[in-house]
Design an enzyme around this catalytic site. Sequence first.
Site, PDB file in Angstrom:
ATOM      1  N   HIS A 160     -61.249  12.388  42.298  1.00  0.00           N
ATOM      2  CA  HIS A 160     -62.255  12.856  41.320  1.00  0.00           C
ATOM      3  C   HIS A 160     -63.668  12.883  41.896  1.00  0.00           C
ATOM      4  O   HIS A 160     -64.575  13.439  41.272  1.00  0.00           O
ATOM      5  CB  HIS A 160     -62.240  11.989  40.062  1.00  0.00           C
ATOM      6  CG  HIS A 160     -60.951  12.051  39.307  1.00  0.00           C
ATOM      7  ND1 HIS A 160     -60.427  13.240  38.840  1.00  0.00           N
ATOM      8  CD2 HIS A 160     -60.065  11.079  38.957  1.00  0.00           C
ATOM      9  CE1 HIS A 160     -59.266  12.984  38.227  1.00  0.00           C
ATOM     10  NE2 HIS A 160     -59.022  11.698  38.291  1.00  0.00           N
ATOM     11  N   ASP A 196     -51.172  13.638  41.927  1.00  0.00           N
ATOM     12  CA  ASP A 196     -51.609  12.705  40.880  1.00  0.00           C
ATOM     13  C   ASP A 196     -51.534  13.415  39.524  1.00  0.00           C
ATOM     14  O   ASP A 196     -51.650  14.649  39.461  1.00  0.00           O
ATOM     15  CB  ASP A 196     -53.051  12.286  41.177  1.00  0.00           C
ATOM     16  CG  ASP A 196     -53.600  11.255  40.208  1.00  0.00           C
ATOM     17  OD1 ASP A 196     -53.604  10.065  40.558  1.00  0.00           O
ATOM     18  OD2 ASP A 196     -54.025  11.644  39.094  1.00  0.00           O
ATOM     19  N   HIS A 198     -53.712  13.572  37.274  1.00  0.00           N
ATOM     20  CA  HIS A 198     -54.993  14.184  36.896  1.00  0.00           C
ATOM     21  C   HIS A 198     -55.431  15.236  37.920  1.00  0.00           C
ATOM     22  O   HIS A 198     -55.156  15.098  39.115  1.00  0.00           O
ATOM     23  CB  HIS A 198     -56.072  13.109  36.776  1.00  0.00           C
ATOM     24  CG  HIS A 198     -55.743  12.036  35.783  1.00  0.00           C
ATOM     25  ND1 HIS A 198     -55.097  10.875  36.151  1.00  0.00           N
ATOM     26  CD2 HIS A 198     -55.931  11.977  34.451  1.00  0.00           C
ATOM     27  CE1 HIS A 198     -54.924  10.117  35.066  1.00  0.00           C
ATOM     28  NE2 HIS A 198     -55.410  10.759  34.017  1.00  0.00           N
ATOM     29  N   ASP A 285     -49.167   8.324  38.584  1.00  0.00           N
ATOM     30  CA  ASP A 285     -49.415   8.224  37.139  1.00  0.00           C
ATOM     31  C   ASP A 285     -48.696   9.342  36.377  1.00  0.00           C
ATOM     32  O   ASP A 285     -48.856   9.476  35.162  1.00  0.00           O
ATOM     33  CB  ASP A 285     -50.921   8.190  36.815  1.00  0.00           C
ATOM     34  CG  ASP A 285     -51.753   9.124  37.664  1.00  0.00           C
ATOM     35  OD1 ASP A 285     -51.188   9.916  38.453  1.00  0.00           O
ATOM     36  OD2 ASP A 285     -52.992   9.063  37.538  1.00  0.00           O
TER      37      ASP A 285
HETATM   38  C1  OKP Z   1     -58.036   8.522  37.738  1.00  0.00           C
HETATM   39  B1  OKP Z   1     -56.946   9.051  38.671  1.00  0.00           B
HETATM   40  C2  OKP Z   1     -57.504   7.658  29.037  1.00  0.00           C
HETATM   41  C3  OKP Z   1     -58.624   8.479  29.625  1.00  0.00           C
HETATM   42  C4  OKP Z   1     -58.526   8.551  31.117  1.00  0.00           C
HETATM   43  C5  OKP Z   1     -59.903   8.268  33.158  1.00  0.00           C
HETATM   44  C6  OKP Z   1     -58.757   8.661  33.976  1.00  0.00           C
HETATM   45  C7  OKP Z   1     -59.027   8.525  35.437  1.00  0.00           C
HETATM   46  C8  OKP Z   1     -57.827   8.785  36.300  1.00  0.00           C
HETATM   47  N1  OKP Z   1     -57.707   7.423  27.635  1.00  0.00           N
HETATM   48  N2  OKP Z   1     -59.767   8.297  31.737  1.00  0.00           N
HETATM   49  O1  OKP Z   1     -55.658   8.443  38.503  1.00  0.00           O
HETATM   50  O2  OKP Z   1     -56.778  10.425  38.697  1.00  0.00           O
HETATM   51 ZN    ZN Z   2     -54.642  10.114  38.018  1.00  0.00          ZN
END
Ligand code: OKP
Ligand code: ZN
Length: 343
Positions: A160, A196, A198, A285
């Site tokens: 990120h 990942d 995200h 994840d």
């Molecule tokens: C970091 B990586 C959950 C909201 C999520 C941040 C996620 C960061 C992920 N209610 N907020 O694993 O990509």
């Molecule tokens: Zn993630």
Amino acid sequence: MLTFHSEDTKQRRPRIELDGGRFVTPHECPERVDMVIDRVRKIGLGEIRAPRAYGLEPILAVHDHGYVAFLEHAWDEWGAAGLEGEPIPSIWPARRLRGDRIPNSIEGRIGYYALAAETTLCARTFAAAQVSKDIALSALDHVVQTGEPAFGLCRPPGHHAAIDQYGGYCFFNNAAIAAQRALQGGMGKVAILDIDFHHGNGTQDIFYARDDVLFLSLHGDPRQEFPYFLGFADETGRGKGEGFNVNYPLLGGTDYAVWANALEDALRRVRAYRPELLIVSLGVDTFELDPISSFKLKSDDYLDCGRRLKALGIPTTFLLEGGYAVEEIGINVVNVLTGFEGS
Ligand code: OKP
Ligand code: ZN
């Protein structure tokens, strides 16, 4: 396969994370590292090595200088300003505010350099993020020198982190820093595959206008999932980077059959690009029990994923990103690696 690891990544231990209106114990915790390294040892994945120190120069090859200086001093400045608790932003240069002025005040500057508020800074964050980058570069150098795969047990994660923004638990973009070093070392083309849950908005940001890095990301649809404001399928690159950015937004509930279908499309594009190196932003994840995500991958699916990556036949560096089902993170990460090794 070699693993690069350091206990020093655990120096970052934030106490709070802003999660849906309350402060929780941070999901991105040092215990994640313990679980992964325990599993690496338990199954005998291979030798575990300490990283070497690369300094700031490789960070500055992809990140903004002012941004790096901000991260270096933010914790001390927060305290010096009489502020308590962990540094967290409360205002950003949102639409129609001036995004071209960098405030002097730490409370203003933290909003300038943050892309989200869940991630607090804390003592030793800068040190841990540097070690994470050293782990990534050590793994990269091993792969470049030997052609053999390597695993960088990076923490904090990196994908990120954009040119001049931190957030989503990330500070320095480990995958981007490694790719840039490979290119500076003489490689012509590198692919970064981000699996990942995200979207890897930071990696996309850094290479968006370039054709020497093919970036592909499979992730939760940004209409539903963090980081919400990037990761759509129509983001395909800019200028000479047009066609070298590929996003696969997938809906909540996605299982391995659907996910693997997107993966195969991504692998087909990697093959066509003919990179000399593959960097895998390895987040797990996507696991069905992950507390902050919504895909439905099972532990055995990661073995199959590793096998498919191996079939590319490209020298590969694995770098850890997310994965917050702490009890299973070791099994899931190491399953990708053993699947890759064919065991
Ligand atoms: C970091 B990586 C959950 C909201 C999520 C941040 C996620 C960061 C992920 N209610 N907020 O694993 O990509
Ligand atoms: Zn993630």
